[in-house]
Write a protein that holds these residues in place. Structure first.
Motif, PDB file in Angstrom:
ATOM      1  N   UNK A  31       0.826  -1.206   0.000  1.00  0.00           N
ATOM      2  CA  UNK A  31       0.000   0.000   0.000  1.00  0.00           C
ATOM      3  C   UNK A  31       0.863   1.260   0.000  1.00  0.00           C
ATOM      4  N   UNK A  32       1.930   1.245   0.806  1.00  0.00           N
ATOM      5  CA  UNK A  32       2.850   2.387   0.841  1.00  0.00           C
ATOM      6  C   UNK A  32       3.525   2.549  -0.522  1.00  0.00           C
ATOM      7  N   UNK A  33       3.881   1.432  -1.141  1.00  0.00           N
ATOM      8  CA  UNK A  33       4.482   1.486  -2.476  1.00  0.00           C
ATOM      9  C   UNK A  33       3.505   2.083  -3.485  1.00  0.00           C
ATOM     10  N   UNK A  34       2.221   1.742  -3.347  1.00  0.00           N
ATOM     11  CA  UNK A  34       1.196   2.306  -4.229  1.00  0.00           C
ATOM     12  C   UNK A  34       1.094   3.813  -4.031  1.00  0.00           C
ATOM     13  N   UNK A  35       1.176   4.259  -2.785  1.00  0.00           N
ATOM     14  CA  UNK A  35       1.130   5.690  -2.503  1.00  0.00           C
ATOM     15  C   UNK A  35       2.357   6.396  -3.081  1.00  0.00           C
ATOM     16  N   UNK A  36       3.496   5.742  -2.977  1.00  0.00           N
ATOM     17  CA  UNK A  36       4.723   6.332  -3.497  1.00  0.00           C
ATOM     18  C   UNK A  36       4.670   6.557  -4.996  1.00  0.00           C
ATOM     19  N   UNK A  37       4.278   5.535  -5.747  1.00  0.00           N
ATOM     20  CA  UNK A  37       4.235   5.686  -7.201  1.00  0.00           C
ATOM     21  C   UNK A  37       3.092   6.607  -7.618  1.00  0.00           C
TER      22      UNK A  37
END
Length: 206
Positions: A31-37
């Motif tokens: 989820x954090x990776x999704x927010x980052x991209x």
């Protein structure tokens, strides 16, 4: 059953803070990776259509397209992590004298490690894309490119821990060591890349 990504932010946060085994570190890393991209993509969207950046517009559009696919992948991995953890949780309850326990555990551990390993691999791709946004995107949104890199690094490193906790328990050490080596190689390369993106953005803002 309601998917993790369909929960409200408040519900997800409360469940994460509870003793429930899911959501956990792996899904949250995704989820954090999704927010980052997503933050990276925002930089791109704020760049497209601006006369000042007309010479890089096609490059930015390509980066936005890649970012969209990665965002979609990460959101799927949020639920995938919960799905692969369930069989592992069940495997732990198998009596230790059950002859089938070892093989069931080994398969469950491999599956449980597979999703966070994918998160690490895809976050490396995210950082390549975010690097492009940081270099070519609108200077008015450049801080978000730095935020994107920081979140992506956090997601990558957090996901790696969810690989290592599973490989540590595998009996097939050749497989476990091979996966560990792959993940460590990615960390060594892309943690540095994330730091470099952050530094360039930070230095440019001060």
């Amino acid at each position: 059953m309601e998917k993790m990504i369909e929960k409200s932010l408040e519900t997800y946060s409360l469940e994460l803070a509870s003793k429930s085994p899911t959501p956990g570190g792996g899904g949250t890393s995704a989820f954090v990776a999704a927010l980052g991209i997503s933050l990276g993509s925002m930089v791109g969207e704020l760049t497209i259509g601006k006369k000042k950046y007309a010479d890089v517009e096609e490059d930015i559009k390509e980066l936005v397209s890649k970012a969209g696919k990665l965002q979609e992948d990460f959101l799927k991995l949020v639920d995938a992590d919960a799905e692969v953890f369930a069989p592992l949780a069940e495997a732990y309850s198998i009596p230790k004298d059950d002859p089938s326990r070892e093989s069931i555990m080994e398969e469950a551990l491999r599956n449980a490690a597979s999703v966070p390993a994918d998160i690490v691999r895809k976050t490396a791709k995210s950082l390549d894309v975010i690097e492009g946004f940081a270099e070519k995107g609108s200077r008015l949104a450049i801080s978000d490119a730095g935020c994107a890199a920081t979140l992506s690094r956090a997601a990558m490193e957090a996901a790696s821990l969810n690989v290592f906790i599973n490989t540590k328990m595998m009996t097939d050490r050749e497989y476990a060591d091979g996966l560990n080596e792959e993940i460590i190689d990615i960390l060594n390369e892309y943690s540095g890349k994330a730091d470099l993106i952050y530094k360039k953005v930070s230095d440019g803002l001060r």
